[in-house]
Motif scaffolding. Sequence first.
Motif, PDB file in Angstrom:
ATOM      1  N   GLN A 109      85.929 -36.064   5.462  1.00 22.77           N
ATOM      2  CA  GLN A 109      86.994 -35.068   5.562  1.00 22.77           C
ATOM      3  C   GLN A 109      87.163 -34.276   4.269  1.00 22.77           C
ATOM      4  OE1 GLN A 109      90.549 -36.007   8.138  1.00 22.77           O
ATOM      5  NE2 GLN A 109      90.027 -38.093   7.502  1.00 22.77           N
ATOM      6  N   LEU A 110      86.063 -34.006   3.591  1.00 20.50           N
ATOM      7  CA  LEU A 110      86.110 -33.141   2.418  1.00 20.50           C
ATOM      8  C   LEU A 110      86.122 -31.689   2.878  1.00 20.50           C
ATOM      9  CD1 LEU A 110      83.612 -34.945   0.010  1.00 20.50           C
ATOM     10  CD2 LEU A 110      86.083 -35.269   0.275  1.00 20.50           C
ATOM     11  N   LEU A 111      86.984 -30.877   2.302  1.00 17.98           N
ATOM     12  CA  LEU A 111      87.206 -29.511   2.772  1.00 17.98           C
ATOM     13  C   LEU A 111      86.546 -28.447   1.902  1.00 17.98           C
ATOM     14  CD1 LEU A 111      91.038 -29.782   3.591  1.00 17.98           C
ATOM     15  CD2 LEU A 111      89.089 -30.213   5.104  1.00 17.98           C
ATOM     16  N   TRP A 112      86.089 -28.818   0.720  1.00 15.13           N
ATOM     17  CA  TRP A 112      85.592 -27.811  -0.224  1.00 15.13           C
ATOM     18  C   TRP A 112      84.073 -27.768  -0.197  1.00 15.13           C
ATOM     19  CZ3 TRP A 112      88.221 -24.046  -2.250  1.00 15.13           C
ATOM     20  CH2 TRP A 112      87.713 -23.313  -3.314  1.00 15.13           C
ATOM     21  N   ASN A 113      83.528 -26.587   0.101  1.00 12.05           N
ATOM     22  CA  ASN A 113      82.071 -26.444   0.132  1.00 12.05           C
ATOM     23  C   ASN A 113      81.591 -25.703  -1.111  1.00 12.05           C
ATOM     24  OD1 ASN A 113      83.005 -23.881   0.707  1.00 12.05           O
ATOM     25  ND2 ASN A 113      82.560 -24.034   2.892  1.00 12.05           N
ATOM     26  N   ARG A 114      80.493 -24.993  -1.006  1.00 11.91           N
ATOM     27  CA  ARG A 114      79.950 -24.254  -2.146  1.00 11.91           C
ATOM     28  C   ARG A 114      79.888 -22.764  -1.829  1.00 11.91           C
ATOM     29  NH1 ARG A 114      78.554 -29.432  -2.733  1.00 11.91           N
ATOM     30  NH2 ARG A 114      78.111 -30.161  -4.857  1.00 11.91           N
ATOM     31  N   ALA A 115      79.609 -21.940  -2.851  1.00 11.59           N
ATOM     32  CA  ALA A 115      79.633 -20.485  -2.675  1.00 11.59           C
ATOM     33  C   ALA A 115      78.399 -19.861  -3.300  1.00 11.59           C
ATOM     34  CB  ALA A 115      80.893 -19.896  -3.304  1.00 11.59           C
ATOM     35  N   LEU A 116      78.010 -18.716  -2.745  1.00  7.65           N
ATOM     36  CA  LEU A 116      76.880 -17.939  -3.259  1.00  7.65           C
ATOM     37  C   LEU A 116      77.110 -16.487  -2.875  1.00  7.65           C
ATOM     38  CD1 LEU A 116      73.993 -18.173  -4.590  1.00  7.65           C
ATOM     39  CD2 LEU A 116      73.098 -18.161  -2.252  1.00  7.65           C
ATOM     40  N   ASP A 117      76.849 -15.567  -3.802  1.00  6.16           N
ATOM     41  CA  ASP A 117      77.106 -14.151  -3.523  1.00  6.16           C
ATOM     42  C   ASP A 117      75.864 -13.439  -2.980  1.00  6.16           C
ATOM     43  OD1 ASP A 117      78.768 -11.906  -3.384  1.00  6.16           O
ATOM     44  OD2 ASP A 117      78.050 -11.148  -5.304  1.00  6.16           O
ATOM     45  N   VAL A 118      75.226 -14.064  -2.022  1.00  2.80           N
ATOM     46  CA  VAL A 118      74.064 -13.486  -1.338  1.00  2.80           C
ATOM     47  C   VAL A 118      74.156 -13.865   0.131  1.00  2.80           C
ATOM     48  CG1 VAL A 118      71.543 -13.511  -1.119  1.00  2.80           C
ATOM     49  CG2 VAL A 118      72.581 -13.581  -3.388  1.00  2.80           C
ATOM     50  N   ASN A 119      73.822 -12.946   1.015  1.00  4.75           N
ATOM     51  CA  ASN A 119      73.772 -13.275   2.443  1.00  4.75           C
ATOM     52  C   ASN A 119      72.623 -14.247   2.691  1.00  4.75           C
ATOM     53  OD1 ASN A 119      75.717 -11.318   2.641  1.00  4.75           O
ATOM     54  ND2 ASN A 119      74.574  -9.940   3.951  1.00  4.75           N
TER      55      ASN A 119
ATOM     56  N   LEU B 217      72.175 -21.357   4.615  1.00  4.29           N
ATOM     57  CA  LEU B 217      73.076 -22.211   3.850  1.00  4.29           C
ATOM     58  C   LEU B 217      74.425 -22.408   4.532  1.00  4.29           C
ATOM     59  CD1 LEU B 217      72.412 -20.922   0.215  1.00  4.29           C
ATOM     60  CD2 LEU B 217      71.504 -22.964   1.313  1.00  4.29           C
ATOM     61  N   ARG B 218      74.592 -21.884   5.739  1.00  3.58           N
ATOM     62  CA  ARG B 218      75.885 -22.038   6.411  1.00  3.58           C
ATOM     63  C   ARG B 218      76.244 -23.503   6.618  1.00  3.58           C
ATOM     64  NH1 ARG B 218      74.409 -17.423  10.878  1.00  3.58           N
ATOM     65  NH2 ARG B 218      74.855 -15.603   9.556  1.00  3.58           N
ATOM     66  N   GLN B 219      75.273 -24.286   7.024  1.00  5.19           N
ATOM     67  CA  GLN B 219      75.477 -25.720   7.200  1.00  5.19           C
ATOM     68  C   GLN B 219      74.357 -26.446   6.470  1.00  5.19           C
ATOM     69  OE1 GLN B 219      75.749 -25.490  11.649  1.00  5.19           O
ATOM     70  NE2 GLN B 219      77.594 -26.720  11.344  1.00  5.19           N
ATOM     71  N   THR B 220      74.732 -27.331   5.567  1.00  4.14           N
ATOM     72  CA  THR B 220      73.746 -28.041   4.758  1.00  4.14           C
ATOM     73  C   THR B 220      74.109 -29.522   4.667  1.00  4.14           C
ATOM     74  OG1 THR B 220      74.955 -27.661   2.699  1.00  4.14           O
ATOM     75  CG2 THR B 220      73.332 -25.990   3.322  1.00  4.14           C
ATOM     76  N   VAL B 221      73.182 -30.306   4.144  1.00  5.70           N
ATOM     77  CA  VAL B 221      73.439 -31.699   3.794  1.00  5.70           C
ATOM     78  C   VAL B 221      73.153 -31.840   2.304  1.00  5.70           C
ATOM     79  CG1 VAL B 221      72.805 -34.104   4.160  1.00  5.70           C
ATOM     80  CG2 VAL B 221      72.855 -32.528   6.098  1.00  5.70           C
ATOM     81  N   VAL B 222      74.090 -32.419   1.584  1.00  4.72           N
ATOM     82  CA  VAL B 222      73.909 -32.615   0.143  1.00  4.72           C
ATOM     83  C   VAL B 222      73.798 -34.105  -0.145  1.00  4.72           C
ATOM     84  CG1 VAL B 222      75.163 -30.507  -0.432  1.00  4.72           C
ATOM     85  CG2 VAL B 222      76.419 -32.659  -0.278  1.00  4.72           C
ATOM     86  N   GLY B 223      73.295 -34.413  -1.331  1.00  5.20           N
ATOM     87  CA  GLY B 223      73.220 -35.809  -1.754  1.00  5.20           C
ATOM     88  C   GLY B 223      72.017 -36.563  -1.240  1.00  5.20           C
ATOM     89  N   LEU B 224      71.008 -35.870  -0.721  1.00  6.36           N
ATOM     90  CA  LEU B 224      69.813 -36.559  -0.230  1.00  6.36           C
ATOM     91  C   LEU B 224      68.919 -36.994  -1.387  1.00  6.36           C
ATOM     92  CD1 LEU B 224      68.823 -34.319   2.824  1.00  6.36           C
ATOM     93  CD2 LEU B 224      70.141 -36.446   2.822  1.00  6.36           C
TER      94      LEU B 224
ATOM     95  N   GLY C 157      78.236 -27.046   3.196  1.00  6.64           N
ATOM     96  CA  GLY C 157      77.842 -25.693   3.557  1.00  6.64           C
ATOM     97  C   GLY C 157      78.211 -24.728   2.448  1.00  6.64           C
ATOM     98  N   PHE C 158      77.880 -23.460   2.668  1.00  7.38           N
ATOM     99  CA  PHE C 158      78.168 -22.408   1.706  1.00  7.38           C
ATOM    100  C   PHE C 158      78.955 -21.287   2.385  1.00  7.38           C
ATOM    101  CE2 PHE C 158      74.882 -24.521  -0.562  1.00  7.38           C
ATOM    102  CZ  PHE C 158      74.873 -24.083  -1.874  1.00  7.38           C
ATOM    103  N   VAL C 159      79.848 -20.654   1.623  1.00  9.42           N
ATOM    104  CA  VAL C 159      80.454 -19.388   2.029  1.00  9.42           C
ATOM    105  C   VAL C 159      79.983 -18.331   1.042  1.00  9.42           C
ATOM    106  CG1 VAL C 159      82.485 -20.479   3.033  1.00  9.42           C
ATOM    107  CG2 VAL C 159      82.551 -19.746   0.640  1.00  9.42           C
TER     108      VAL C 159
ATOM    109  N   MET D 113      79.567 -16.978   6.121  1.00 13.73           N
ATOM    110  CA  MET D 113      78.372 -16.670   5.337  1.00 13.73           C
ATOM    111  C   MET D 113      77.508 -15.741   6.172  1.00 13.73           C
ATOM    112  SD  MET D 113      76.146 -16.651   2.905  1.00 13.73           S
ATOM    113  CE  MET D 113      76.445 -17.881   1.637  1.00 13.73           C
ATOM    114  N   PRO D 114      77.460 -14.445   5.830  1.00 15.24           N
ATOM    115  CA  PRO D 114      76.657 -13.499   6.626  1.00 15.24           C
ATOM    116  C   PRO D 114      75.166 -13.778   6.485  1.00 15.24           C
ATOM    117  CG  PRO D 114      78.242 -12.366   5.181  1.00 15.24           C
ATOM    118  CD  PRO D 114      78.171 -13.785   4.734  1.00 15.24           C
ATOM    119  N   GLY D 115      74.384 -13.152   7.362  1.00 16.25           N
ATOM    120  CA  GLY D 115      72.929 -13.197   7.268  1.00 16.25           C
ATOM    121  C   GLY D 115      72.377 -11.812   6.998  1.00 16.25           C
TER     122      GLY D 115
END
Length: 560
Positions: free
Chosen positions: A160-170, A174-181, A193-195, A536-538
Amino acid sequence: MESSIELAQAATLRPIREIRDGLGLHEDDFDFYGRHVGKVRLSALDRLADQPDGRLILVTAMTPTRFGEGKTLTSVGLGQALGHLGKKGVVALREPSLGPVFGIKGGAAGGGYAQVLPMEQINLHFTGDLHAITAAHNLLAAMLDNHVFKGNDRRLDVTQLLWNRALDVNDRALRQTVVGLGGRVNGVPRESGFVITAASEVMAILALAQSRADLKRRLGSIVVGYTHGGDIVRARDLDAAGAMAALLNDAIAPNLVQTMEGTPALVHAGPFANIAHGTSSVLAAQIARKTADYVITEAGFGADLGAEKFFDIVCRHADLWPSAVVLVVTGRAIKRHGGVPTKPSDLLTRPQPEAFRKGLANVDRHLANLRRFGVSVVVAMNRFPWDTPDEIEMLRAFCDEREVAFATHEAFAQGGAGAIDLAETVVAVADANPAPTPRFLYDLAASPEEKIEAIATEIYGASGIYFEKRARKKLERFVDLGFGGLPVCMAKTQSSLSDNGRLLGAPTGWQLTVSDVNLSAGAGFLVVVCGDMLLMPGLPRVPAAAGIDVDDAGRITGLF
């Protein structure tokens, strides 16, 4: 005519010191970022506190086509035209995001002879504000994951973590990702995920903050997740707010540049209006009002998005209300909303009288919406060479019937000289309304459902609203936690008054679908995601990036 970037590169810029001095700003009020860019220190507001406030003019638009209808162009042209009338004006605009610059929409610095300069810097890295916002956002994400990895003293529920990551590129991947692998050394595996940076709550916070103390308070209030017991955990609980504010220490100061005709322009913050609240910073507006007689600012996309959020969110947070609102329309967009297809592209440039008449329904809805807020409106037609006298007269008669001021402008081809009629009309309307009274669409004491329904039915024209199960559950939880009194920020397609981008004109008899609700406690609103809206646009099949280049001399081409 030469391209917008060629015109910008050929323009002669005044030293930014001269632009600063013209605003009555002092040496101690300012930091230089080269010869043509600078930042206004927040201490200037204290020194200018006793100065009277200039009149605020908001520029918005009808529902846009994918080409854009020229809000920034109109804002810049209007600011330049004020100079032709001997008026002291300042333009306050958002900073462009790299997403649209390299995607489909292009830059956001105006066009033709109505641009803010230096165009390449503003559209690319500028003073680094967006990079600082991205870094602050991702620092919090890193500290959150590190807290979980290093013992999780706050007992955060990883699911239930609510904070994702950000990037200023479409980047749709990266809309849905898995981290920590990759094993325990790389952290705790979880979905994330990213916004895009313009959709980051940090961007909204920067745009709404009124001081560094307010910025730090808002950053600390960001909710990053829940404990196993259901309690919220905020950024301040992770001791992240101070470092985030340090990254934003320079970014909070508004950027001063100039238009092609030397009109001062404060370009600062860039929240998207189809995701966030869509206006430049409160600080830029406050500084502009202390240094000019008229301040022109814009709200993103159509009035159903940017303008509604400006009134119901921004003006609740700050002592702002416009003396006049400019509604930008184009013959191209009117015909599109009358049913004319966009391909082949020349269909929208041909005379289409029946489609034009039908498409006026979209303009009519936006006019009615703006009047709900009690504001005085000027309809401004951004005129193109193919617009016919009959179409212009049809629009003029439409406005006359509704007793709304109307003017055309040709700022793209003529700069400020091409917007003098518009400037005279806007000044007359603003001067007739020197002390406007705020009128909001809904009361903050109403339930979130009532607020959403008010926007959906009264602004969008929906017959009602439907909550998907997940959205309903999240909203109920936010209310139980005490956030029900916040205003709502609708994340909705910009291509239609509805939540379906294919519905043109002024659709009725449809139901708004709320697919998700997110909490932006630091910014101070609930984000209500409608339909299939993405944060996160494409990129399109042929992105604008494919046409951008730089030569051996460092001269950039292809920006628009």
